[in-house]
Every structure is written in C-alpha cells, then in structure tokens.
Design an enzyme around this catalytic site. Sequence first.
Site, PDB file in Angstrom:
ATOM      1  N   GLY A 180       0.786  -1.244   0.000  1.00 57.42           N
ATOM      2  CA  GLY A 180       0.000   0.000   0.000  1.00 57.42           C
ATOM      3  C   GLY A 180       0.812   1.285   0.000  1.00 57.42           C
ATOM      4  O   GLY A 180       0.286   2.337   0.357  1.00 57.42           O
TER       5      GLY A 180
ATOM      6  N   MET B  21      -3.342  -6.953  -7.180  1.00 57.69           N
ATOM      7  CA  MET B  21      -2.656  -8.037  -7.887  1.00 57.69           C
ATOM      8  C   MET B  21      -3.584  -9.005  -8.621  1.00 57.69           C
ATOM      9  O   MET B  21      -3.159 -10.061  -9.064  1.00 57.69           O
ATOM     10  CB  MET B  21      -1.757  -8.815  -6.920  1.00 57.69           C
ATOM     11  CG  MET B  21      -0.674  -7.983  -6.267  1.00 57.69           C
ATOM     12  SD  MET B  21       0.291  -7.000  -7.459  1.00 57.69           S
ATOM     13  CE  MET B  21       1.265  -8.294  -8.202  1.00 57.69           C
TER      14      MET B  21
ATOM     15  N   HIS C 189       2.165   0.641 -13.321  1.00 61.05           N
ATOM     16  CA  HIS C 189       2.963  -0.572 -13.580  1.00 61.05           C
ATOM     17  C   HIS C 189       4.446  -0.192 -13.643  1.00 61.05           C
ATOM     18  O   HIS C 189       4.809   0.788 -14.303  1.00 61.05           O
ATOM     19  CB  HIS C 189       2.509  -1.208 -14.897  1.00 61.05           C
ATOM     20  CG  HIS C 189       3.224  -2.483 -15.191  1.00 61.05           C
ATOM     21  ND1 HIS C 189       2.867  -3.679 -14.614  1.00 61.05           N
ATOM     22  CD2 HIS C 189       4.314  -2.734 -15.950  1.00 61.05           C
ATOM     23  CE1 HIS C 189       3.700  -4.619 -15.030  1.00 61.05           C
ATOM     24  NE2 HIS C 189       4.586  -4.077 -15.835  1.00 61.05           N
TER      25      HIS C 189
END
Length: 195
Positions: free
Chosen positions: A13, A91, A111
Amino acid sequence: MELPIVILASGRGSNFEAIANAIKEKRCDAKILALISDNPGAKALEIAKKQEIPSHVFERKNFSSSEEFDDALFSAVEEYSPQLIVLAGYMRIIRSKKVFEKYKNKIINIHPSLLPKYPGAHAQKDAFDAGEKESGLTIHIVDESLDGGPIIYQEKINISDCKSAAGVSEKILKREHMAYPAVIDKISKGIIKLE
Ligand code: GRF
C-alpha cells in the site's frame, strides 16, 4: 474539484499512502472515499485505518468464480459512486465484463516498467535480468488485456546503477510515489482526459 476516488490494493500500500499524503498536502485534488482489498493481511488496510479511510475486504475464496468475486467487489465500489478507481498494487486480474462495461475509462493502474515491455507481476526483475539500462513506470487505463490498456503517462528511469532487481524496484517505486498522485491531480483538473 476534489475527484472522488476508490483505491484497490492487495499488499504493502505504499502508493495508496503516497496518494493519501499528497491529498493532505494539497498536491493532489482528490478524495479517497474507500480502500478495498482482496487480501485480509494487506498492510494497505492498516494504512487506511490510520488515515481514517473506510476499508473493505473481499476474499476470492468466498466466491465460486472470478466474475462473481469481481461483481461483489465492484458493487461495494459502486456504493461510493467514485469518478475514478485507482489500482495501486492490486494483484488480481479483473475478469468481469460487467465491470468493464460500467467503468470504461474509469479504472487506472500503475505498472513498474515501460509498457508494453515487461507486463506481469515481475516487471522490475524481468528488466534487470534482461540487462536493461533504462526502465520506468507506466500509468494506464485498465481494460480486458493484461497491462495493455491505453497509456496515459510514462516516465523513463535510468536503472544502469542498480545492483539487483530489488534495487530496480526501489528506484522505480520512489518515482511511482510522485507520479501517481500527480497524474490523479491532472485527471481531476481535466489536464489528462481518460478516453
Ligand atoms: C508497485 O510497484 C506498482 O507499480 C505495482 O505493484 C507495486 C505496489 O506497491 N503495480 P505498493 O503496494 O503500492 O507499495
């Protein structure tokens, strides 16, 4: 105008926290309505608690298919009526067609590579193992492809000084923490348009 967002995260996080901090410091004109995770052990949930942001957990094992799981999770998202859904280390691949119909051009992801190079879960290691001198980060719209949706922002990062894949991850992550809130701010201000 504060852009109402919901964040999805599966783990550490740190991007979620960077966005929350940027909002507090008025560098990002958004409001995080909720944090939703697919992992009850996610550190992101502790961050949400500390930041007093509502959070919810949906575990895949409690649903019979990925589509059912996605539909349940996104019906929780819907309760908040966000204008943008921000994947920050989420994920799981979204499989539900309904979700993509409802949230077309409203879900973004970050990404750690220069897509289309090195999609998937080991992008930094793949770039390091390939001997790349340069990698980077990409922020893109999420569609049904894996890490293949329209790119809205990209930043090149020199990784020639990195001694390991972990070093590459660390160097890129620092830049992610600046780039993601800045891009959300630009979306909020209409400077970046999602279409
Ligand atoms: C980041 O490297 C992000 O690019 C990728 O997953 C990682 C999440 O890290 N999608 P964190 O959970 O935000 O710390």
